[in-house]
Scaffold this motif. Structure first.
Motif, mmCIF file in Angstrom:
data_model
loop_
_atom_site.group_PDB
_atom_site.id
_atom_site.type_symbol
_atom_site.label_atom_id
_atom_site.label_comp_id
_atom_site.label_asym_id
_atom_site.label_seq_id
_atom_site.Cartn_x
_atom_site.Cartn_y
_atom_site.Cartn_z
ATOM 1 N N UNK A 190 0.847 -1.183 0.000
ATOM 2 C CA UNK A 190 0.000 0.000 0.000
ATOM 3 C C UNK A 190 0.884 1.235 0.000
ATOM 4 N N UNK A 191 0.543 2.228 -0.838
ATOM 5 C CA UNK A 191 1.213 3.513 -0.753
ATOM 6 C C UNK A 191 0.250 4.545 -0.173
ATOM 7 N N UNK A 192 0.667 5.189 0.915
ATOM 8 C CA UNK A 192 -0.092 6.287 1.510
ATOM 9 C C UNK A 192 0.332 7.607 0.859
ATOM 10 N N UNK A 193 -0.641 8.483 0.631
ATOM 11 C CA UNK A 193 -0.300 9.765 0.017
ATOM 12 C C UNK A 193 0.436 9.552 -1.281
ATOM 13 N N UNK A 194 -0.170 8.773 -2.162
ATOM 14 C CA UNK A 194 0.529 8.238 -3.338
ATOM 15 C C UNK A 194 0.949 9.304 -4.334
ATOM 16 N N UNK A 195 0.299 10.491 -4.303
ATOM 17 C CA UNK A 195 0.574 11.434 -5.381
ATOM 18 C C UNK A 195 0.268 10.785 -6.713
ATOM 19 N N UNK A 196 1.157 10.942 -7.662
ATOM 20 C CA UNK A 196 0.948 10.360 -8.994
ATOM 21 C C UNK A 196 1.433 8.917 -9.092
ATOM 22 N N UNK B 236 -3.110 2.118 -3.915
ATOM 23 C CA UNK B 236 -2.733 3.505 -3.648
ATOM 24 C C UNK B 236 -3.868 4.229 -2.934
ATOM 25 N N UNK B 237 -3.492 5.131 -2.025
ATOM 26 C CA UNK B 237 -4.460 6.003 -1.377
ATOM 27 C C UNK B 237 -3.897 7.413 -1.314
ATOM 28 N N UNK B 238 -4.799 8.387 -1.353
ATOM 29 C CA UNK B 238 -4.419 9.787 -1.195
ATOM 30 C C UNK B 238 -5.683 10.552 -0.809
ATOM 31 N N UNK B 239 -5.528 11.647 -0.077
ATOM 32 C CA UNK B 239 -6.662 12.524 0.209
ATOM 33 C C UNK B 239 -7.177 13.197 -1.059
ATOM 34 N N UNK B 240 -6.291 13.375 -2.036
ATOM 35 C CA UNK B 240 -6.629 14.091 -3.266
ATOM 36 C C UNK B 240 -7.202 13.140 -4.314
ATOM 37 N N UNK B 241 -8.459 13.314 -4.694
ATOM 38 C CA UNK B 241 -9.010 12.484 -5.777
ATOM 39 C C UNK B 241 -8.229 12.641 -7.075
ATOM 40 N N UNK B 242 -7.731 13.856 -7.334
ATOM 41 C CA UNK B 242 -6.959 14.075 -8.554
ATOM 42 C C UNK B 242 -5.701 13.237 -8.592
ATOM 43 N N UNK C 211 -1.574 -5.984 4.343
ATOM 44 C CA UNK C 211 -0.449 -5.707 3.440
ATOM 45 C C UNK C 211 0.868 -6.259 3.964
ATOM 46 N N UNK C 212 1.714 -6.648 3.015
ATOM 47 C CA UNK C 212 3.078 -7.064 3.342
ATOM 48 C C UNK C 212 3.997 -5.862 3.543
ATOM 49 N N UNK C 213 3.623 -4.742 2.927
ATOM 50 C CA UNK C 213 4.478 -3.556 2.939
ATOM 51 C C UNK C 213 3.593 -2.317 2.826
ATOM 52 N N UNK C 214 3.937 -1.274 3.568
ATOM 53 C CA UNK C 214 3.321 0.048 3.387
ATOM 54 C C UNK C 214 4.445 1.034 3.089
ATOM 55 N N UNK C 215 4.269 1.828 2.035
ATOM 56 C CA UNK C 215 5.293 2.798 1.654
ATOM 57 C C UNK C 215 4.677 4.181 1.508
ATOM 58 N N UNK C 216 5.534 5.173 1.516
ATOM 59 C CA UNK C 216 5.137 6.538 1.233
ATOM 60 C C UNK C 216 6.365 7.343 0.881
ATOM 61 N N UNK C 217 6.193 8.344 0.053
ATOM 62 C CA UNK C 217 7.307 9.216 -0.318
ATOM 63 C C UNK C 217 6.866 10.660 -0.137
ATOM 64 N N UNK C 218 7.589 11.404 0.691
ATOM 65 C CA UNK C 218 7.282 12.816 0.957
ATOM 66 C C UNK C 218 5.823 12.988 1.371
ATOM 67 N N UNK C 219 5.370 12.128 2.282
ATOM 68 C CA UNK C 219 3.965 12.164 2.707
ATOM 69 C C UNK C 219 3.795 12.491 4.184
#
Length: 322
Positions: free
Chosen positions: A76-82, A100-106, A139-147
């Motif tokens: 799972x990626x939190x705050x996935x951005x693009x 992927x998840x993000x607060x932003x629908x866009x 999930x086996x792994x949760x990741x995020x970048x600049x989140x």
């Protein structure tokens, strides 16, 4: 799998003045408006790609903090951005299947579009990192970048991360600003913006000035960006936050000092001049210079200086196995 049109709100790339005013007292709304606004141009703004350059960058960042490169079954990626981090890790063989998840629908929309273009098995949801809409032990792994620096309640998000991880599962959050690094990066960015936008007013250099409407929009985006950037981190404090949430095998690492001192003025300069003005040669110069300085940071400066002075901090840990 596309975002669920019943449960997930639609992107709002053109917020009203009233919505923007409300966002100044509501950081979550600010994150939605700002990132919906930026979603379609975000990859271009940050020179994000899904080729060998960014695959190598993502997998190297992951390996530097996690100490391994998988493969992990479902991440799972939190705050996935693009989708930059997750999708490039998938292409690098670190992850087999993604969500992927993000607060932003866009941003969720663009991340899923990017995944489909790369033919990667990814589903997505519009979701709050403080209330992750997945079952325990998923999930086996949760990741995020600049989140992490965008999340109002980081301890709550950490507890949620550990809840949705399977026993023994790992989390890796990379690319968040240290307190010292954020100080010098912002100072350099503001100085570069001021110099570039004023020098390009001069007659001979006027062709290097972005149209005023684009500059005004960038300035408004930058003002809202100050609302969505909620935290900077001391590496030791970030480790303590993860341990307090129940994580084990916690470790934080930092990177980029000379590379950040070079990179932030370069990125700001690129945002202040017309798109396409600098060309491929400039892009390669900037990237190669950043690479060389990153090598200096990792192999020389990291052995001489305390980790707190570097710009980026990454943190990893695991959910207890039993």
């Amino acid at each position: 799998m596309a975002a669920d049109p019943v449960r997930d709100p639609r992107p709002n790339p053109r917020a009203t003045a009233e919505e923007v005013r409300a966002a100044y007292s509501d950081p979550k709304l600010a994150n939605v408006l700002y990132h919906d606004w930026e979603a379609d141009t975000y990859d271009e703004k940050w020179s994000i790609s899904y080729d060998e350059r960014c695959i190598t960058y993502a997998t190297d960042r992951f390996r530097a903090v996690a100490g391994d490169a998988g493969p992990y079954g479902h991440a799972l990626e939190l705050g996935c951005g693009t989708g930059f981090f997750l999708l490039n890790l998938m292409q690098g063989g670190v992850i087999e299947r993604g969500s992927v998840t993000d607060l932003s629908p866009g941003m969720v929309e663009v991340a899923l579009r990017n995944a489909a273009g790369l033919d990667l098995p990814v589903d997505g949801r519009v979701a709050d990192a403080e209330r992750i809409p997945y079952d325990d032990d998923t999930f086996d792994l949760v990741v995020g970048h600049a989140v992490l620096h965008h999340i109002p309640d980081v301890p709550a998000a950490m507890r949620e991360v550990l809840r949705v991880l399977k026993p023994g599962g790992r989390f890796v959050f990379a690319g968040d600003p240290t307190s010292i690094g954020d100080f010098y990066a912002r100072k350099l960015g503001r100085l570069t913006w001021w110099l570039t936008t004023n020098v390009t007013r001069l007659g001979p250099l006027n062709g290097w000035r972005r149209p005023q409407a684009e500059l005004d929009e960038s300035s408004r985006a930058a003002a809202l960006e100050a609302v969505v950037d909620l935290h900077t981190f001391d590496p030791s404090d970030l480790e303590r936050t993860a341990r307090a949430a129940g994580a084990t095998e916690v470790r934080a690492v930092t990177e980029e000092l000379s590379a950040a001192l070079f990179g932030w003025p370069v990125r700001t300069f690129e945002a202040a001049v017309p798109r396409g003005k600098l060309g491929f040669g400039w892009a390669m110069f900037a990237y190669r210079t950043w690479q060389r300085l990153s090598w200096v940071d990792e192999n020389v400066l990291a052995k001489l200086l305390p980790r707190e002075v570097f710009y980026n901090v990454s943190v990893t840990g695991r959910k207890r196995a039993g």
